[in-house]
Design a protein around this motif. Structure first.
Motif, short mmCIF file in Angstrom:
data_model
loop_
_atom_site.label_atom_id
_atom_site.label_comp_id
_atom_site.label_asym_id
_atom_site.label_seq_id
_atom_site.Cartn_x
_atom_site.Cartn_y
_atom_site.Cartn_z
N THR A 28 46.21 41.79 63.92
CA THR A 28 46.33 42.51 62.44
C THR A 28 47.18 43.30 63.13
N GLU A 29 48.35 43.73 62.17
CA GLU A 29 49.18 45.14 62.54
C GLU A 29 47.94 46.16 61.77
N ARG A 30 47.73 47.03 62.88
CA ARG A 30 47.36 48.26 62.43
C ARG A 30 47.92 49.17 60.93
N SER A 31 48.80 49.23 61.04
CA SER A 31 49.69 49.65 59.73
C SER A 31 49.44 49.22 58.27
N TYR A 32 48.94 48.34 58.56
CA TYR A 32 48.80 47.37 56.90
C TYR A 32 47.88 48.04 55.91
N SER A 33 48.55 48.14 55.04
CA SER A 33 47.70 48.81 53.67
C SER A 33 46.60 48.37 53.54
N MET A 34 45.47 49.58 53.06
CA MET A 34 44.48 48.77 53.24
C MET A 34 43.33 49.47 52.06
N GLY A 35 42.34 48.67 50.75
CA GLY A 35 41.40 49.33 49.68
C GLY A 35 40.40 48.64 49.97
N TRP A 36 39.72 49.78 48.82
CA TRP A 36 38.63 50.01 48.75
C TRP A 36 38.06 49.07 47.30
N PHE A 37 36.89 47.81 47.12
CA PHE A 37 37.69 47.89 45.70
C PHE A 37 35.55 47.60 45.50
N ARG A 38 35.01 47.93 44.00
CA ARG A 38 33.69 47.14 43.65
C ARG A 38 33.75 46.13 43.07
N GLN A 39 32.14 46.05 42.58
CA GLN A 39 31.67 44.99 42.33
C GLN A 39 30.01 45.12 41.40
N ALA A 40 29.84 45.69 40.11
CA ALA A 40 28.83 45.59 39.76
C ALA A 40 28.14 44.11 39.12
N PRO A 41 26.77 44.20 38.93
CA PRO A 41 26.64 42.48 38.43
C PRO A 41 26.96 42.91 37.30
N GLY A 42 27.10 41.42 36.95
CA GLY A 42 28.35 41.38 35.38
C GLY A 42 30.06 41.76 35.06
N LYS A 43 29.82 42.21 36.35
CA LYS A 43 31.34 43.31 36.06
C LYS A 43 32.20 42.82 36.83
N GLU A 44 33.70 42.67 36.55
CA GLU A 44 34.49 42.10 37.84
C GLU A 44 34.84 42.95 38.51
N ARG A 45 35.22 42.17 39.85
CA ARG A 45 35.72 43.51 41.17
C ARG A 45 36.74 44.39 40.39
N GLU A 46 36.73 45.84 41.26
CA GLU A 46 37.40 46.80 40.92
C GLU A 46 38.01 47.46 41.42
N SER A 47 39.14 48.28 41.36
CA SER A 47 39.80 48.50 42.32
C SER A 47 39.52 50.09 42.44
N VAL A 48 38.89 50.74 43.49
CA VAL A 48 38.24 52.21 44.21
C VAL A 48 39.30 52.83 44.35
N ALA A 49 39.77 52.91 45.80
CA ALA A 49 40.86 53.32 46.56
C ALA A 49 41.80 52.50 47.24
N ALA A 50 42.89 52.13 47.51
CA ALA A 50 43.74 52.01 48.48
C ALA A 50 45.12 53.36 49.19
N ILE A 51 45.34 52.71 50.34
CA ILE A 51 45.78 53.78 50.78
C ILE A 51 46.77 53.52 51.96
N SER A 52 48.35 53.52 52.26
CA SER A 52 48.96 52.88 52.42
C SER A 52 49.22 53.28 53.90
N GLY A 53 49.76 52.11 55.03
CA GLY A 53 49.93 52.05 55.91
C GLY A 53 50.38 53.32 57.22
N ARG A 54 51.37 53.07 56.36
CA ARG A 54 52.81 54.00 57.02
C ARG A 54 52.40 55.60 56.22
N ARG A 55 52.57 56.28 55.37
CA ARG A 55 52.26 56.88 54.83
C ARG A 55 51.25 58.07 54.87
N GLY A 56 50.20 56.88 54.33
CA GLY A 56 48.59 57.33 54.45
C GLY A 56 48.80 57.66 52.55
#
Length: 125
Positions: A28-56
């Motif tokens: 994998t490319e080490r500079s790919y963007s990444m994200g954190w998501f969370r899912q609580a019982p009975g709820k849809e998965r939601e974005s918590v935070a994301a970070i780009s690869g190049r500039r952060g």
């Protein structure tokens, strides 16, 4: 095969400050963007935070803004989520994911191609 493995979850008291880690292995490319998501019982998965690869560049859900911080160490190919001032409503399974771009970030699950298995974070009041 690209693999993401989250760690750092568990049972935490309200107000606690755990840090989640997500090392990425495989071709994998080490500079790919990444994200954190969370899912609580009975709820849809939601974005918590994301970070780009190049500039952060970062993006946060309103519910965690000011409390959570996403960061990355490209040399270790690892993304982190520092969680502060945890609340019971933060209880969920937390997932990290890879977005195969370098400059842009996204809050949409469909924009990410590889996911970890998730780590449970339970916040007790």
């Amino acid at each position: 095969q690209v693999q993401l493995v989250e760690s750092g979850g568990g049972l935490v008291q309200a107000g606690g400050s755990p840090r989640l880690s997500c090392p990425v292995s495989g071709p994998t490319e080490r500079s790919y963007s990444m994200g954190w998501f969370r899912q609580a019982p009975g709820k849809e998965r939601e974005s918590v935070a994301a970070i780009s690869g190049r500039r952060g560049s970062t993006n946060y859900a309103d519910s965690v803004k000011g409390r959570f911080t996403i960061s990355r160490d490209n040399a270790k190919n690892t993304v982190y989520l520092q969680m502060n001032s945890l609340k019971p409503e933060d209880t969920a399974v937390y997932f990290c994911a890879r977005r195969p771009t370098i400059s842009t970030i996204s809050t949409m699950t469909a924009s990410y191609d590889y996911w970890g298995q998730g780590t449970q974070v339970t916040v007790s009041s």
